[in-house]
Design a protein around this motif. Structure first.
Motif, mmCIF file in Angstrom:
data_model
loop_
_atom_site.group_PDB
_atom_site.id
_atom_site.type_symbol
_atom_site.label_atom_id
_atom_site.label_comp_id
_atom_site.label_asym_id
_atom_site.label_seq_id
_atom_site.Cartn_x
_atom_site.Cartn_y
_atom_site.Cartn_z
ATOM 1 N N ASP A 116 0.827 -1.215 0.000
ATOM 2 C CA ASP A 116 0.000 0.000 0.000
ATOM 3 C C ASP A 116 0.854 1.255 0.000
ATOM 4 O O ASP A 116 0.320 2.370 -0.033
ATOM 5 C CB ASP A 116 -0.912 0.023 1.242
ATOM 6 C CG ASP A 116 -1.953 -1.073 1.229
ATOM 7 O OD1 ASP A 116 -2.268 -1.586 0.144
ATOM 8 O OD2 ASP A 116 -2.452 -1.423 2.324
ATOM 9 N N TRP A 117 2.192 1.099 0.093
ATOM 10 C CA TRP A 117 3.135 2.213 0.163
ATOM 11 C C TRP A 117 2.925 3.058 1.425
ATOM 12 O O TRP A 117 3.161 4.265 1.421
ATOM 13 C CB TRP A 117 3.063 3.096 -1.081
ATOM 14 C CG TRP A 117 3.514 2.419 -2.340
ATOM 15 C CD1 TRP A 117 2.713 1.926 -3.325
ATOM 16 C CD2 TRP A 117 4.865 2.141 -2.744
ATOM 17 N NE1 TRP A 117 3.464 1.363 -4.326
ATOM 18 C CE2 TRP A 117 4.792 1.481 -4.004
ATOM 19 C CE3 TRP A 117 6.112 2.395 -2.185
ATOM 20 C CZ2 TRP A 117 5.935 1.072 -4.696
ATOM 21 C CZ3 TRP A 117 7.244 1.988 -2.870
ATOM 22 C CH2 TRP A 117 7.147 1.341 -4.117
ATOM 23 N N TRP A 173 -1.040 -2.952 3.954
ATOM 24 C CA TRP A 173 -0.603 -4.229 3.395
ATOM 25 C C TRP A 173 0.846 -4.078 2.940
ATOM 26 O O TRP A 173 1.214 -3.063 2.352
ATOM 27 C CB TRP A 173 -1.502 -4.594 2.224
ATOM 28 C CG TRP A 173 -1.235 -5.908 1.565
ATOM 29 C CD1 TRP A 173 -0.561 -6.103 0.393
ATOM 30 C CD2 TRP A 173 -1.662 -7.202 2.012
ATOM 31 N NE1 TRP A 173 -0.532 -7.435 0.075
ATOM 32 C CE2 TRP A 173 -1.200 -8.135 1.058
ATOM 33 C CE3 TRP A 173 -2.370 -7.655 3.118
ATOM 34 C CZ2 TRP A 173 -1.438 -9.504 1.176
ATOM 35 C CZ3 TRP A 173 -2.613 -9.013 3.239
ATOM 36 C CH2 TRP A 173 -2.145 -9.927 2.282
ATOM 37 N N THR A 174 1.682 -5.095 3.205
ATOM 38 C CA THR A 174 3.112 -4.979 2.932
ATOM 39 C C THR A 174 3.589 -6.040 1.941
ATOM 40 O O THR A 174 2.889 -7.014 1.653
ATOM 41 C CB THR A 174 3.920 -5.137 4.229
ATOM 42 O OG1 THR A 174 3.816 -6.507 4.671
ATOM 43 C CG2 THR A 174 3.414 -4.201 5.320
ATOM 44 N N SER A 175 4.824 -5.877 1.471
ATOM 45 C CA SER A 175 5.407 -6.853 0.557
ATOM 46 C C SER A 175 5.576 -8.213 1.230
ATOM 47 O O SER A 175 5.440 -9.259 0.585
ATOM 48 C CB SER A 175 6.748 -6.342 0.032
ATOM 49 O OG SER A 175 7.637 -6.060 1.099
ATOM 50 N N GLN A 176 5.844 -8.220 2.536
ATOM 51 C CA GLN A 176 5.947 -9.488 3.259
ATOM 52 C C GLN A 176 4.583 -10.196 3.320
ATOM 53 O O GLN A 176 4.489 -11.415 3.206
ATOM 54 C CB GLN A 176 6.490 -9.257 4.674
ATOM 55 C CG GLN A 176 7.938 -8.799 4.731
ATOM 56 C CD GLN A 176 8.118 -7.324 4.384
ATOM 57 O OE1 GLN A 176 7.166 -6.537 4.501
ATOM 58 N NE2 GLN A 176 9.318 -6.950 3.949
ATOM 59 N N ASP A 177 3.521 -9.395 3.495
ATOM 60 C CA ASP A 177 2.170 -9.956 3.449
ATOM 61 C C ASP A 177 1.895 -10.606 2.099
ATOM 62 O O ASP A 177 1.254 -11.662 2.009
ATOM 63 C CB ASP A 177 1.126 -8.868 3.699
ATOM 64 C CG ASP A 177 1.150 -8.315 5.115
ATOM 65 O OD1 ASP A 177 1.514 -9.055 6.036
ATOM 66 O OD2 ASP A 177 0.792 -7.129 5.278
ATOM 67 N N THR A 178 2.371 -9.952 1.041
ATOM 68 C CA THR A 178 2.129 -10.461 -0.308
ATOM 69 C C THR A 178 2.792 -11.812 -0.519
ATOM 70 O O THR A 178 2.208 -12.716 -1.136
ATOM 71 C CB THR A 178 2.611 -9.444 -1.361
ATOM 72 O OG1 THR A 178 1.827 -8.255 -1.243
ATOM 73 C CG2 THR A 178 2.488 -9.996 -2.767
ATOM 74 N N THR A 224 1.129 -2.469 -7.436
ATOM 75 C CA THR A 224 1.202 -1.874 -6.099
ATOM 76 C C THR A 224 0.187 -0.739 -5.991
ATOM 77 O O THR A 224 -0.320 -0.230 -6.990
ATOM 78 C CB THR A 224 2.602 -1.291 -5.778
ATOM 79 O OG1 THR A 224 2.872 -0.194 -6.660
ATOM 80 C CG2 THR A 224 3.697 -2.331 -5.882
ATOM 81 N N GLY A 225 -0.074 -0.324 -4.743
ATOM 82 C CA GLY A 225 -0.825 0.889 -4.475
ATOM 83 C C GLY A 225 -2.305 0.827 -4.756
ATOM 84 O O GLY A 225 -2.887 -0.216 -5.042
ATOM 85 N N GLY A 226 -2.943 1.996 -4.628
ATOM 86 C CA GLY A 226 -4.349 2.167 -4.957
ATOM 87 C C GLY A 226 -5.292 2.134 -3.779
ATOM 88 O O GLY A 226 -6.469 2.463 -3.933
ATOM 89 N N LEU A 227 -4.814 1.760 -2.589
ATOM 90 C CA LEU A 227 -5.733 1.636 -1.454
ATOM 91 C C LEU A 227 -6.163 2.987 -0.903
ATOM 92 O O LEU A 227 -7.298 3.174 -0.495
ATOM 93 C CB LEU A 227 -5.100 0.810 -0.335
ATOM 94 C CG LEU A 227 -6.066 0.558 0.817
ATOM 95 C CD1 LEU A 227 -6.993 -0.611 0.495
ATOM 96 C CD2 LEU A 227 -5.335 0.317 2.126
ATOM 97 N N ALA A 261 7.665 6.629 -8.409
ATOM 98 C CA ALA A 261 7.649 5.805 -9.616
ATOM 99 C C ALA A 261 8.897 6.050 -10.448
ATOM 100 O O ALA A 261 9.363 7.180 -10.586
ATOM 101 C CB ALA A 261 6.402 6.112 -10.435
ATOM 102 N N ALA A 262 9.429 4.973 -10.993
ATOM 103 C CA ALA A 262 10.597 5.028 -11.868
ATOM 104 C C ALA A 262 10.541 3.794 -12.765
ATOM 105 O O ALA A 262 9.778 2.857 -12.486
ATOM 106 C CB ALA A 262 11.883 5.041 -11.042
#
Length: 367
Positions: free
Chosen positions: A242-243, A255-260, A279-282, A290-291
């Motif tokens: 969710d950043w 929500w995190t990358s570890q959760d994913t 990613t994102g949007g919540l 972004a890059a």
């Protein structure tokens, strides 16, 4: 240079001709009401046909609602009735004739439902009192933003009803000729709202712990997998973060990358064949830097730590960049969104640069 980008890829008994895939991108171009609501139009046909003729290996039809109230906007596509099925067949038949695999993303917008088209007032929320507006549904009565309508908190019975709607939409997707179904669990829509503690404040079996918050997602996957043929693959799109926790100034719990990675292991056990990692949007105010390729590390983590095949997405624009991602084993396919909007024949041009091959319609051979 070896051309991993243009080697076929097999999941279950389905082989995709190359690894250049188009992600779901809402066109907000269906009729908002009446018998034509949710039905694909000539625009949707032309949009997808051009990319198939351009050599794209797999095309995922935009977020297609499992119910009228599950639409992001009144102008979204749907698969809640048989009229929609018949119209989709025209598209899937053409894609298959070009060697492209037709896929569809099934979704429910949850609290982000009932909005205008993105080019009208920046996609503002439509109130229930406005024409074509309605009250959204969500895990908890928390609006997406102050400008959005406060959603109605779903009852357990309503949750079960939505699970059945996903299964019914998957049956219709098969009848419509699709060969892949993707469950939309990303970008702040309903399934993602259940996953994230920032949007899910429930105290029953669908909230609280990690296991409670992923319950709805797994129930949807199980229901879809039960009606989807065993020989055809099932995808799941996730927002890997969710950043929120990445920003030290933000004290919200997301929500995190570890959760994913944990979720990916569960999804694989429930019959998901590939994770489409975004990613994102919540929340509307997350700080995202972004890059080029900025979301690829999240896909790579799932592939390495969960052992589930992944597709990477997000500012992948150059043929050499896409090839490097695949050749390095960071993903199994790449999804090009805006780049395919700009250039429907991106796959063919990339094949020319890298020495690969894609399907070319006989009508275009002279070029």
């Amino acid at each position: 240079m070896s051309t991993t980008l243009f080697t076929p890829y097999t999941l279950r008994e389905l082989t995709v001709p190359n690894r250049v895939w188009m992600p779901p991108m809402c066109q907000y171009s269906a009729a908002p009401a009446g018998e034509a609501a949710g039905v694909p139009t000539d625009w949707h046909y032309t949009h997808q046909a051009a990319r198939a003729a351009g050599g794209t290996g797999l095309i995922i039809t935009e977020a297609t609602a499992v119910s009228p109230e599950g639409r992001i906007s009144p102008y979204d596509l749907g698969l809640w009735n048989d009229t929609q099925v018949e119209a989709f067949r025209r598209i899937t038949d053409f894609l298959k004739a070009q060697g492209t695999v037709p896929a569809v993303q099934l979704g429910h917008a949850g609290r982000k439902a009932s909005t205008e088209r993105t080019w009208v007032d920046r996609g503002r929320a439509l109130s229930p009192e406005e024409e074509h507006g309605w009250t959204p549904l969500a895990p908890s009565a928390l609006p997406f933003s102050p400008e959005h309508t406060t959603p109605e908190e779903l009852t357990v019975d309503q949750i079960g009803g939505i699970v059945r709607q996903f299964a019914d939409a998957a049956r219709r997707a098969l009848a419509a000729g699709f060969q892949v179904v993707e469950v939309h669990g990303a970008h702040g829509y309903l399934i993602h709202q259940f996953l994230s503690p920032e949007s899910n404040r429930r105290t029953d079996a669908y909230g609280g712990s990690f296991e409670g918050r992923i319950r709805f997602a797994l129930e949807v996957v199980d229901a879809v997998r039960e009606v989807w043929p065993q020989e055809l693959p099932l995808f799941f799109r996730v927002s890997a973060t969710d950043w929120l926790t990445e920003n030290p100034q933000d004290d919200r719990e997301g929500w995190t990358s570890q959760d994913t990675v944990r979720l990916a292991k569960e999804l694989q056990a429930h019959g998901v064949d590939l994770l489409d990692v975004s990613t994102g949007g919540l929340v509307p105010d997350a700080a995202i830097e972004a890059a080029p390729g900025y979301q690829v590390p999240f896909a790579e983590a799932v592939r390495d730590q969960a052992g589930l095949p992944v597709a990477a997405v997000g500012l992948i624009t150059e043929p050499a960049q896409a090839q490097e991602i695949l050749a390095a084993g960071r993903a199994d396919a790449v999804l090009l969104g805006r780049e395919l909007l700009r250039n429907p024949s991106w796959a063919r041009h990339a094949a020319g640069q890298l020495g690969g091959e894609v399907h070319t319609p006989v009508q275009y051979h002279r070029a």
